[in-house]
Design a protein around this motif. Structure first.
Motif, PDB file in Angstrom:
ATOM      1  N   PRO A  45       0.823  -1.213   0.000  1.00 28.59           N
ATOM      2  CA  PRO A  45       0.000   0.000   0.000  1.00 28.59           C
ATOM      3  C   PRO A  45       0.857   1.265   0.000  1.00 28.59           C
ATOM      4  O   PRO A  45       2.003   1.255   0.458  1.00 28.59           O
ATOM      5  CB  PRO A  45      -0.787  -0.108   1.320  1.00 28.59           C
ATOM      6  CG  PRO A  45      -0.708  -1.537   1.715  1.00 28.59           C
ATOM      7  CD  PRO A  45       0.576  -2.065   1.171  1.00 28.59           C
ATOM      8  N   VAL A 102      -8.407  -9.824   6.051  1.00 29.96           N
ATOM      9  CA  VAL A 102      -7.719 -10.095   4.779  1.00 29.96           C
ATOM     10  C   VAL A 102      -6.884 -11.367   4.895  1.00 29.96           C
ATOM     11  O   VAL A 102      -6.880 -12.225   4.006  1.00 29.96           O
ATOM     12  CB  VAL A 102      -6.820  -8.888   4.378  1.00 29.96           C
ATOM     13  CG1 VAL A 102      -5.952  -9.230   3.177  1.00 29.96           C
ATOM     14  CG2 VAL A 102      -7.686  -7.671   4.073  1.00 29.96           C
ATOM     15  N   ARG A 105      -9.217 -14.334   4.839  1.00 32.23           N
ATOM     16  CA  ARG A 105      -9.729 -14.623   3.500  1.00 32.23           C
ATOM     17  C   ARG A 105      -8.643 -15.275   2.636  1.00 32.23           C
ATOM     18  O   ARG A 105      -8.925 -16.179   1.848  1.00 32.23           O
ATOM     19  CB  ARG A 105     -10.252 -13.329   2.851  1.00 32.23           C
ATOM     20  CG  ARG A 105     -10.805 -13.456   1.422  1.00 32.23           C
ATOM     21  CD  ARG A 105     -11.826 -14.557   1.230  1.00 32.23           C
ATOM     22  NE  ARG A 105     -13.030 -14.480   1.997  1.00 32.23           N
ATOM     23  CZ  ARG A 105     -14.125 -13.818   1.667  1.00 32.23           C
ATOM     24  NH1 ARG A 105     -14.173 -13.122   0.555  1.00 32.23           N
ATOM     25  NH2 ARG A 105     -15.198 -13.848   2.436  1.00 32.23           N
ATOM     26  N   GLU A 142     -12.250  -9.003  -5.761  1.00 32.59           N
ATOM     27  CA  GLU A 142     -12.048  -7.935  -4.771  1.00 32.59           C
ATOM     28  C   GLU A 142     -11.126  -8.412  -3.660  1.00 32.59           C
ATOM     29  O   GLU A 142     -10.222  -7.698  -3.227  1.00 32.59           O
ATOM     30  CB  GLU A 142     -13.403  -7.552  -4.159  1.00 32.59           C
ATOM     31  CG  GLU A 142     -13.845  -6.126  -4.449  1.00 32.59           C
ATOM     32  CD  GLU A 142     -15.249  -5.888  -3.926  1.00 32.59           C
ATOM     33  OE1 GLU A 142     -15.422  -5.828  -2.692  1.00 32.59           O
ATOM     34  OE2 GLU A 142     -16.181  -5.807  -4.762  1.00 32.59           O
ATOM     35  N   SER A 143     -11.360  -9.648  -3.199  1.00 29.17           N
ATOM     36  CA  SER A 143     -10.528 -10.219  -2.132  1.00 29.17           C
ATOM     37  C   SER A 143      -9.078 -10.351  -2.586  1.00 29.17           C
ATOM     38  O   SER A 143      -8.158 -10.050  -1.828  1.00 29.17           O
ATOM     39  CB  SER A 143     -11.057 -11.599  -1.715  1.00 29.17           C
ATOM     40  OG  SER A 143     -12.318 -11.490  -1.120  1.00 29.17           O
ATOM     41  N   THR A 145      -7.567  -8.562  -4.766  1.00 32.15           N
ATOM     42  CA  THR A 145      -6.989  -7.212  -4.796  1.00 32.15           C
ATOM     43  C   THR A 145      -6.600  -6.777  -3.385  1.00 32.15           C
ATOM     44  O   THR A 145      -5.501  -6.251  -3.172  1.00 32.15           O
ATOM     45  CB  THR A 145      -7.998  -6.204  -5.403  1.00 32.15           C
ATOM     46  OG1 THR A 145      -8.285  -6.617  -6.742  1.00 32.15           O
ATOM     47  CG2 THR A 145      -7.423  -4.796  -5.433  1.00 32.15           C
ATOM     48  N   ASP A 146      -7.479  -7.025  -2.411  1.00 31.37           N
ATOM     49  CA  ASP A 146      -7.172  -6.665  -1.018  1.00 31.37           C
ATOM     50  C   ASP A 146      -5.938  -7.405  -0.516  1.00 31.37           C
ATOM     51  O   ASP A 146      -5.078  -6.825   0.152  1.00 31.37           O
ATOM     52  CB  ASP A 146      -8.360  -7.005  -0.100  1.00 31.37           C
ATOM     53  CG  ASP A 146      -9.544  -6.078  -0.309  1.00 31.37           C
ATOM     54  OD1 ASP A 146      -9.334  -4.987  -0.874  1.00 31.37           O
ATOM     55  OD2 ASP A 146     -10.672  -6.448   0.072  1.00 31.37           O
ATOM     56  N   ARG A 149      -2.773  -6.038  -2.021  1.00 39.85           N
ATOM     57  CA  ARG A 149      -2.402  -4.715  -1.496  1.00 39.85           C
ATOM     58  C   ARG A 149      -1.800  -4.810  -0.100  1.00 39.85           C
ATOM     59  O   ARG A 149      -1.034  -3.955   0.298  1.00 39.85           O
ATOM     60  CB  ARG A 149      -3.648  -3.834  -1.414  1.00 39.85           C
ATOM     61  CG  ARG A 149      -4.050  -3.235  -2.748  1.00 39.85           C
ATOM     62  CD  ARG A 149      -5.037  -2.101  -2.520  1.00 39.85           C
ATOM     63  NE  ARG A 149      -5.580  -1.637  -3.790  1.00 39.85           N
ATOM     64  CZ  ARG A 149      -6.873  -1.514  -4.049  1.00 39.85           C
ATOM     65  NH1 ARG A 149      -7.750  -1.832  -3.134  1.00 39.85           N
ATOM     66  NH2 ARG A 149      -7.275  -1.065  -5.212  1.00 39.85           N
ATOM     67  N   SER A 150      -2.213  -5.817   0.646  1.00 40.89           N
ATOM     68  CA  SER A 150      -1.814  -5.808   2.051  1.00 40.89           C
ATOM     69  C   SER A 150      -0.959  -6.999   2.468  1.00 40.89           C
ATOM     70  O   SER A 150      -0.760  -7.255   3.630  1.00 40.89           O
ATOM     71  CB  SER A 150      -3.059  -5.760   2.931  1.00 40.89           C
ATOM     72  OG  SER A 150      -3.884  -6.866   2.672  1.00 40.89           O
ATOM     73  N   SER A 232      -3.758  -3.757 -12.002  1.00 42.59           N
ATOM     74  CA  SER A 232      -4.511  -4.379 -10.907  1.00 42.59           C
ATOM     75  C   SER A 232      -4.911  -5.813 -11.264  1.00 42.59           C
ATOM     76  O   SER A 232      -4.952  -6.695 -10.404  1.00 42.59           O
ATOM     77  CB  SER A 232      -5.747  -3.554 -10.534  1.00 42.59           C
ATOM     78  OG  SER A 232      -6.639  -3.483 -11.614  1.00 42.59           O
ATOM     79  N   GLN A 236      -3.935  -9.287  -9.310  1.00 41.72           N
ATOM     80  CA  GLN A 236      -4.858 -10.375  -8.937  1.00 41.72           C
ATOM     81  C   GLN A 236      -4.320 -11.735  -9.400  1.00 41.72           C
ATOM     82  O   GLN A 236      -4.356 -12.721  -8.651  1.00 41.72           O
ATOM     83  CB  GLN A 236      -6.235 -10.140  -9.569  1.00 41.72           C
ATOM     84  CG  GLN A 236      -7.018  -8.995  -8.961  1.00 41.72           C
ATOM     85  CD  GLN A 236      -8.301  -8.716  -9.728  1.00 41.72           C
ATOM     86  OE1 GLN A 236      -8.557  -9.298 -10.785  1.00 41.72           O
ATOM     87  NE2 GLN A 236      -9.123  -7.817  -9.208  1.00 41.72           N
TER      88      GLN A 236
END
Length: 256
Positions: A45, A102, A105, A142-143, A145-146, A149-150, A232, A236
């Protein structure tokens, strides 16, 4: 980088353990820290400061210089890069900035992939993974991507052979201070073979992302240009590939 002068510096430092010589070696290899911090930072991030990564990595470099044995059959750069990455990852883990949801998941997706592969005998599709978890394909993306990012979803983190999800870097699993140990070398060979096999069985686009990122050292943005997709989307694909690989290596470790 390791020319005759550097070699002489190493030999003199090993003989005397002189702090001034150590400082010269740190300056010589400092660009490695900047390189590793830049590579790791590209997947993190925006609020994670690259300067902080460099300072964490510098501790890894110093540790590598103090522990490296020039007589061993491994280039210092190879050894140091692993220690630098390890120091940065350890520090980020200690800060615990990855949200628990996160992390949870990521483990859920990894587990679903493992169970589906065991059942189907092939790499499951996004639709199958999403259905197994009970979410939509959009929510899965979406997951991913999260997670990308983290988390530092990197090959260094693939050696998660313990059941609690903690990862051990390859260098830490094979490093020894007493001298060569045949079983360590065997572990390394087996894990490398398992990883190579797992990469070979990835879906084509994911395999291409892993190859371009880790072996050709392209950035995610550059890979996006090659594949004709957004950065992005590459992120993924990269995260999904890493979760597949972690799942397969965990399975391989259990079969040993």
């Amino acid at each position: 980088m390791a020319g005759e002068d550097t070699q002489a510096l190493w030999l003199e430092f090993r003989r005397t353990n002189d702090k001034a010589l150590r400082d010269r070696l740190i300056l010589t290899y400092a660009p490695l820290v900047k390189y590793v911090a830049g590579r790791l930072g590209s997947g993190l991030p925006a609020h994670v400061d690259e300067g902080d990564l460099v300072s964490y990595g510098l501790l890894g470099l110093i540790g590598a210089i103090e522990r490296y044995d020039p007589a061993r059959d491994i280039k210092f750069e190879t050894y140091a890069i692993s220690r630098i990455k390890g120091a940065i990852i350890d520090e980020l883990r200690a800060l615990d900035w990855v949200p628990r949801s996160v992390r949870s998941r990521a483990r859920e997706i990894e587990r679903a992939i493992g169970e589906l592969e065991a059942k189907l005998g092939t790499a499951p599709t996004d639709e199958q993974i999403a259905a197994k978890i009970g979410i939509s394909v959009d929510e899965l993306e979406e997951s991913l991507t999260d997670i990308s990012r983290s988390s530092i979803a990197a090959l260094d983190e693939l050696w998660s052979v313990s059941g609690d999800g903690d990862s051990v870097s390859l260098m830490d699993t094979i490093e020894d201070t007493q001298g060569p140990q045949p079983e360590s070398a065997l572990d390394e060979t087996e894990m490398r073979e398992a990883l190579a096999d797992a990469i070979a069985r990835l879906p084509e686009r994911e395999k291409l992302v892993v190859t371009l990122y880790y072996y050709e050292e392209l950035t995610l943005r550059e890979i996006g240009e090659v594949l004709g997709v957004t950065e992005s989307r590459v992120s993924q694909l990269h995260t999904k590939a890493i979760l597949r690989l972690k799942s397969r290596l965990a399975g391989a470790a259990q079969r040993v």
